[in-house]
Design a protein around this motif. Structure first.
Motif, PDB file in Angstrom:
ATOM      1  N   GLN A  84     -67.601  81.333  12.984  1.00 18.73           N
ATOM      2  CA  GLN A  84     -67.738  81.005  14.405  1.00 18.73           C
ATOM      3  C   GLN A  84     -67.022  79.698  14.739  1.00 18.73           C
ATOM      4  O   GLN A  84     -66.337  79.578  15.764  1.00 18.73           O
ATOM      5  CB  GLN A  84     -69.235  80.893  14.776  1.00 18.73           C
ATOM      6  CG  GLN A  84     -69.973  82.220  14.785  1.00 18.73           C
ATOM      7  CD  GLN A  84     -71.461  82.027  15.002  1.00 18.73           C
ATOM      8  OE1 GLN A  84     -72.116  81.314  14.229  1.00 18.73           O
ATOM      9  NE2 GLN A  84     -71.973  82.659  16.057  1.00 18.73           N
ATOM     10  N   ILE A  85     -67.198  78.719  13.864  1.00 18.54           N
ATOM     11  CA  ILE A  85     -66.602  77.396  14.106  1.00 18.54           C
ATOM     12  C   ILE A  85     -65.083  77.489  14.096  1.00 18.54           C
ATOM     13  O   ILE A  85     -64.398  76.967  14.980  1.00 18.54           O
ATOM     14  CB  ILE A  85     -67.108  76.374  13.072  1.00 18.54           C
ATOM     15  CG1 ILE A  85     -68.618  76.177  13.216  1.00 18.54           C
ATOM     16  CG2 ILE A  85     -66.369  75.046  13.228  1.00 18.54           C
ATOM     17  CD1 ILE A  85     -69.256  75.428  12.059  1.00 18.54           C
ATOM     18  N   ASP A  86     -64.536  78.203  13.086  1.00 15.05           N
ATOM     19  CA  ASP A  86     -63.082  78.322  12.994  1.00 15.05           C
ATOM     20  C   ASP A  86     -62.523  79.090  14.190  1.00 15.05           C
ATOM     21  O   ASP A  86     -61.436  78.755  14.706  1.00 15.05           O
ATOM     22  CB  ASP A  86     -62.706  79.046  11.689  1.00 15.05           C
ATOM     23  CG  ASP A  86     -62.994  78.195  10.459  1.00 15.05           C
ATOM     24  OD1 ASP A  86     -63.137  76.954  10.636  1.00 15.05           O
ATOM     25  OD2 ASP A  86     -63.087  78.745   9.351  1.00 15.05           O
ATOM     26  N   THR A  87     -63.240  80.095  14.634  1.00 18.12           N
ATOM     27  CA  THR A  87     -62.788  80.874  15.793  1.00 18.12           C
ATOM     28  C   THR A  87     -62.684  79.987  17.032  1.00 18.12           C
ATOM     29  O   THR A  87     -61.706  80.054  17.787  1.00 18.12           O
ATOM     30  CB  THR A  87     -63.759  82.044  16.059  1.00 18.12           C
ATOM     31  OG1 THR A  87     -63.804  82.893  14.908  1.00 18.12           O
ATOM     32  CG2 THR A  87     -63.329  82.838  17.277  1.00 18.12           C
ATOM     33  N   ILE A  88     -63.705  79.138  17.246  1.00 16.18           N
ATOM     34  CA  ILE A  88     -63.705  78.245  18.414  1.00 16.18           C
ATOM     35  C   ILE A  88     -62.565  77.246  18.316  1.00 16.18           C
ATOM     36  O   ILE A  88     -61.825  77.021  19.296  1.00 16.18           O
ATOM     37  CB  ILE A  88     -65.064  77.527  18.530  1.00 16.18           C
ATOM     38  CG1 ILE A  88     -66.180  78.524  18.867  1.00 16.18           C
ATOM     39  CG2 ILE A  88     -65.000  76.420  19.599  1.00 16.18           C
ATOM     40  CD1 ILE A  88     -67.578  77.941  18.782  1.00 16.18           C
ATOM     41  N   MET A  89     -62.361  76.624  17.154  1.00 13.80           N
ATOM     42  CA  MET A  89     -61.341  75.601  17.017  1.00 13.80           C
ATOM     43  C   MET A  89     -59.938  76.199  17.172  1.00 13.80           C
ATOM     44  O   MET A  89     -59.044  75.600  17.791  1.00 13.80           O
ATOM     45  CB  MET A  89     -61.461  74.891  15.667  1.00 13.80           C
ATOM     46  CG  MET A  89     -62.747  74.087  15.506  1.00 13.80           C
ATOM     47  SD  MET A  89     -63.028  72.919  16.856  1.00 13.80           S
ATOM     48  CE  MET A  89     -61.610  71.855  16.701  1.00 13.80           C
ATOM     49  N   ASN A  90     -59.724  77.423  16.596  1.00 19.00           N
ATOM     50  CA  ASN A  90     -58.424  78.072  16.765  1.00 19.00           C
ATOM     51  C   ASN A  90     -58.158  78.419  18.222  1.00 19.00           C
ATOM     52  O   ASN A  90     -57.017  78.328  18.704  1.00 19.00           O
ATOM     53  CB  ASN A  90     -58.359  79.347  15.901  1.00 19.00           C
ATOM     54  CG  ASN A  90     -58.301  79.036  14.415  1.00 19.00           C
ATOM     55  OD1 ASN A  90     -57.790  77.969  14.020  1.00 19.00           O
ATOM     56  ND2 ASN A  90     -58.811  79.925  13.580  1.00 19.00           N
ATOM     57  N   LYS A  91     -59.203  78.821  18.896  1.00 21.75           N
ATOM     58  CA  LYS A  91     -59.074  79.138  20.310  1.00 21.75           C
ATOM     59  C   LYS A  91     -58.688  77.892  21.102  1.00 21.75           C
ATOM     60  O   LYS A  91     -57.827  77.939  22.006  1.00 21.75           O
ATOM     61  CB  LYS A  91     -60.394  79.710  20.824  1.00 21.75           C
ATOM     62  CG  LYS A  91     -60.358  80.152  22.282  1.00 21.75           C
ATOM     63  CD  LYS A  91     -61.708  80.735  22.682  1.00 21.75           C
ATOM     64  CE  LYS A  91     -61.704  81.161  24.141  1.00 21.75           C
ATOM     65  NZ  LYS A  91     -63.039  81.695  24.551  1.00 21.75           N
ATOM     66  N   LEU A  92     -59.310  76.721  20.775  1.00 21.24           N
ATOM     67  CA  LEU A  92     -58.999  75.465  21.457  1.00 21.24           C
ATOM     68  C   LEU A  92     -57.551  75.058  21.205  1.00 21.24           C
ATOM     69  O   LEU A  92     -56.822  74.653  22.117  1.00 21.24           O
ATOM     70  CB  LEU A  92     -59.954  74.353  20.996  1.00 21.24           C
ATOM     71  CG  LEU A  92     -61.394  74.420  21.502  1.00 21.24           C
ATOM     72  CD1 LEU A  92     -62.255  73.375  20.801  1.00 21.24           C
ATOM     73  CD2 LEU A  92     -61.440  74.205  23.021  1.00 21.24           C
ATOM     74  N   ILE A  93     -57.111  75.178  19.921  1.00 20.30           N
ATOM     75  CA  ILE A  93     -55.736  74.798  19.576  1.00 20.30           C
ATOM     76  C   ILE A  93     -54.743  75.671  20.345  1.00 20.30           C
ATOM     77  O   ILE A  93     -53.744  75.177  20.890  1.00 20.30           O
ATOM     78  CB  ILE A  93     -55.511  74.928  18.056  1.00 20.30           C
ATOM     79  CG1 ILE A  93     -56.349  73.890  17.311  1.00 20.30           C
ATOM     80  CG2 ILE A  93     -54.027  74.782  17.704  1.00 20.30           C
ATOM     81  CD1 ILE A  93     -56.368  74.077  15.798  1.00 20.30           C
ATOM     82  N   GLU A  94     -55.047  76.964  20.432  1.00 20.05           N
ATOM     83  CA  GLU A  94     -54.162  77.886  21.133  1.00 20.05           C
ATOM     84  C   GLU A  94     -54.041  77.519  22.620  1.00 20.05           C
ATOM     85  O   GLU A  94     -52.944  77.513  23.193  1.00 20.05           O
ATOM     86  CB  GLU A  94     -54.692  79.313  20.965  1.00 20.05           C
ATOM     87  CG  GLU A  94     -53.815  80.365  21.641  1.00 20.05           C
ATOM     88  CD  GLU A  94     -54.405  81.769  21.478  1.00 20.05           C
ATOM     89  OE1 GLU A  94     -53.965  82.669  22.198  1.00 20.05           O
ATOM     90  OE2 GLU A  94     -55.314  81.956  20.625  1.00 20.05           O
TER      91      GLU A  94
END
Length: 801
Positions: free
Chosen positions: A779-789
């Motif tokens: 969940q954490i990685d999904t959120i951070m990747n989404k923010l970076i994108e």
């Protein structure tokens, strides 16, 4: 307003002490702010006139004289005197044994029989300083008058002890702006008889010098009365009249002018006396002169008249600004032998406008612009004429002219016993109400068991409705006579406002104080010279017409310069590290007048005093922006944005906006502005639109339980264009992940090596937390990747390795 105790007794019998009268006046709403005793302390009691029958050298002292003094009856008094000027045959002042005398400074000395160098002395020969009647201390007072031995000294000096009340007269009580008006209130309380001057002796001796009066502007002058006296003699006023005027702070001038002042302060009717020989064409014309007409007033100043100024003219020129101030050419002088005296009723609006326009505040304008009694001009003119004949001689040489085309009528108000009881909170018997109103000269008619009709005399300009009459009843009945009920009640209930501006202001003031700020309160008046610095528009200044000084001639458009003046004052007193805040109003004139409440915050100097452990560090922009952010947070104001400031006062700074409206600004003040008040160190200033803050504040703060699940922090180092602000990044992040992103914070900003010159790097921490579960790595990685994108897509950011 000053009221003389002695003068007051011209109009009502007073047996009470000044202290009692003071309490009665305060009860009636004429608050006595101070009571001052005038005259000679001790009233010269125990001091008599004596005659030195013998004068010889003291047998045991070279500088003392042994005298024998006659005080009329009985044996001669043996008195030892040290004055060098004492001699046989003199009439002197003798303080008898047991007398307490008070010198000019008020210090007491009690005289006793005593022995001086072995010789008995039975009193004291006094200088004028020793008994408080003069300043001469060189020797005893020698009386150059044939006065009987033993006469009281008070008979020689003819002094008059008096008590003066200083009354804080409220603007609505112009009816009490005279000794007669105050006596009228005492009559209402006590029921005593009121004395108006008797004019039965008035007689017109001839009509040899008639003066024609023409009132062209009857709106501005509803009533004009006048009379002529010839053959008068200008001289100083008698002592009784000078005593009255001196007691209330009016400087005596001459008998005729003093009479006009005596009647103004005694009866409340302003008069004006013209030198009749200056009335060209024997015509008095009451009119307005053309715009721009010059006119020289009694104070020697030339004033440029407006077309709305009411002027008393002769056939050729103006003689007086009606109801305000006389002219130079028609004034009473030592050579005046003929006078024309006016008593008028002028429209208060005209007088108020003219007085304000020309910055003229006189005793006459004070009364006319609030509204005097229009019914007594003729009777008062008769009294004035009799006084002039008595004190200046001459003859009454015209009938009284009285132009009164439309009489001012009394106001009638329908009264209800139920409303009286409801507003006062007590059931007062009708007979008591009628008695009070009768003593107030308010006529009562059409009595029923439900109410009555009250007719208000014209001089009570403040009584216009039923509640005003009830207030009159209550102040005479006595507020102290209204018992407090066991249970309080009201006839009207109002909802409490959802936002209490005073409580919010107190909350923010306490918060800023806790942060180390000191509250300042500065003058809303400032100097128009600040507009020369081109920060504000000169045409938007709110100018003061009756300015106190050239330095305080406009209302401030900002809190900036008044705060800078306080900073300069403190720096000059060696206080250089300063943090101030102020709640104050600012003013502007555009298409209409504007008034706004704002908060100003000022910082300058170092963050803390230097010490062995912590080096001193100067305050910077972040120290001024932080408290504004915290105030916004405490008021729960959230939907705002920031941008670089456009305020002309700052070298740099930021503005806080809601939609397109700027609600706050802060920055470093430009050098030229701080130099204008002689400050040589950096100053940071913030200004908040307090009215907008109150309007947008949300007192209903929602609380929720702290999550039982752990929070997770992830950091990113984002490289972005220099034009990108941290607020832009924060906004994108919150919009992308509104539920699980609990906190975002920038902990480093880097520009330099390994970063392109047009780029900067933000090191940002992201705190994630769920209220329902422990977040997984997926969940954490999904959120951070989404923010970076999103950052890459919207602001062209990339991750710094």
């Amino acid at each position: 307003m000053n009221i003389s105790y002695n003068w007051l007794q011209e109009y009502i019998t007073i047996n009470e002490s000044p202290q009692t009268i003071s309490e009665q006046l305060t009860q009636l709403g004429l608050e006595v702010e101070s009571v001052e005793e005038l005259g000679i302390k001790g009233s010269l009691k125990g001091i008599v006139v004596g005659e030195v029958i013998e004068c010889a050298k003291h047998p045991h002292a070279d500088k003392l004289k042994l005298t024998k003094v006659s005080i009329g009856e009985g044996e001669l008094l043996q008195i030892i005197c040290g004055a060098s000027n004492v001699a046989k045959g003199q009439k002197v002042l003798v303080a008898l044994p047991g007398t307490t005398i008070y010198n000019k400074k008020g210090n007491p000395l009690t005289i006793q029989k005593t022995k001086i160098r072995g010789v008995e002395s039975e009193g004291m020969l006094c200088s004028e300083y020793e008994i408080g009647v003069g300043e001469d201390q060189s020797g005893i007072k020698v009386l150059n008058a044939d006065i009987k031995n033993g006469s009281p000294a008070a008979d020689f000096f003819l002094f008059q002890n008096d008590t003066v009340f200083t009354i804080g007269l409220t603007p609505n009580r112009i009816d009490a702006a005279s000794h007669y008006g105050v006596a009228r209130d005492l009559k209402a309380l006590t029921g005593k008889k009121l004395f108006f001057p008797n004019t039965d002796a008035f007689r017109v001796e001839n009509t040899s010098s008639p003066i024609q009066v023409i009132v062209e502007n009857t709106e501005a002058c509803p009533r004009y009365s006048g009379i002529t006296l010839y053959g008068i003699h200008i001289q100083p006023s008698p002592e009784w009249l000078q005593n009255y005027l001196n007691a209330i702070g009016i400087h005596p001038i001459n008998n005729v002018v003093d009479i006009t002042n005596y009647i103004l302060h005694g009866l409340g009717q302003p008069l004006h006396a013209f030198d009749a020989d200056t009335i060209i064409g024997n015509k008095v014309i009451v009119k307005c002169l053309p715009e721009g007409t010059p006119f020289k007033t009694l104070d020697g100043k030339e004033r440029i008249l407006s077309s709305e100024d009411l002027i008393i003219c002769n056939q050729v020129e103006g003689m007086c600004i009606g109801g305000i101030l006389g002219g130079e050419t028609s004034k009473i002088t030592e050579g005046t032998t003929n006078v024309f005296v006016e008593a008028a009723y002028f429209n208060p609006q005209y007088i108020r406008k003219t007085a304000l326009k020309h910055s003229l505040k006189t005793d006459a304008s004070f009364r006319f612009e609030r509204g005097i009694d229009p019914t007594k001009t003729v009777e008062i003119l008769k009294y004035a004429a009799l006084l002039i004949k008595q004190l200046a001689g001459g003859s009454i040489t015209s009938e009284i002219i009285d132009i009164y085309p439309q009489k001012i009528t009394s106001v009638s108000i329908q009264m209800s016993f139920h409303t009286i009881q409801r507003l006062i909170g007590k059931n007062i018997e009708p007979d008591t109400i009628f008695s009070i109103l009768h003593n107030l000269e308010i006529e009562v008619a059409e009595k029923t068991n439900k109410g009555f009709n009250a007719t208000i005399p014209p001089y009570r300009v403040d009584v216009k409705q039923e509640a005003d009459v009830i207030e009159e009843i209550l102040r005479v009945y006595g507020y102290d006579n209204i018992e407090m009920p066991t249970h309080m009640s009201a006839g009207f209930l109002s909802e409490f406002p959802s936002k209490d501006a005073h409580k919010i202001q107190t909350h923010i003031a306490e918060f800023l104080t806790a942060k180390g700020y000191f509250e300042i309160i500065t003058n809303s008046l400032t100097s128009s010279q600040y507009t020369a610095l081109e920060l504000y528009k000169k045409e938007e200044n709110v100018s003061i017409l009756n300015k106190l000084s050239e330095e305080l001639d406009v209302m401030r458009q900002s809190l900036l310069f008044s705060g800078l003046e306080v900073i300069a004052h403190n720096i000059n007193h060696r206080q250089k590290n300063l943090k101030f805040f102020e709640f104050g109003k600012v003013y502007k004139k555009t298409s209409m007048y504007e008034e706004k409440q704002q908060i100003g915050i000022f910082i300058t100097g170092n963050k803390q005093e230097e010490n062995w452990k912590t080096p001193s560090e100067p305050m910077d922009f972040y120290d001024i922006s932080a408290p504004i952010q915290e105030v916004l947070s405490r008021l729960n104001i959230q939907n705002y944005s920031t941008k670089p400031t456009t305020h002309k006062a700052f070298d740099y700074g930021i503005d806080w906006l809601v939609e397109t409206k700027c609600i706050a600004t802060a920055g470093k003040v430009k050098t030229k502005y701080i130099k204008s008040v002689d400050i040589k160190q950096e100053v940071f200033f913030g200004e908040m639109d307090w009215e907008s803050f109150i309007h947008m504040s949300n007192p209903a703060i929602e609380y929720q339980e702290i999550s039982r699940f752990p929070e997770v922090r992830r950091d990113l180092s984002l490289v972005v264009d220099k034009t990108i602000l941290y607020q832009d990044i924060e906004k994108i992040a919150k919009e992308t992940e509104p539920s699980l992103l609990k906190k975002i914070n920038v902990f480093s900003v880097y520009e330099g090596e390994n970063i392109p010159s047009n780029k900067k790097s933000y090191a940002i921490s992201f705190t994630l937390e769920s209220d329902k579960e422990t977040l997984t790595d997926h969940q954490i990685d999904t959120i951070m990747n989404k923010l970076i994108e999103v950052f890459e897509k919207k602001i062209n950011a990339y991750i710094r390795k």
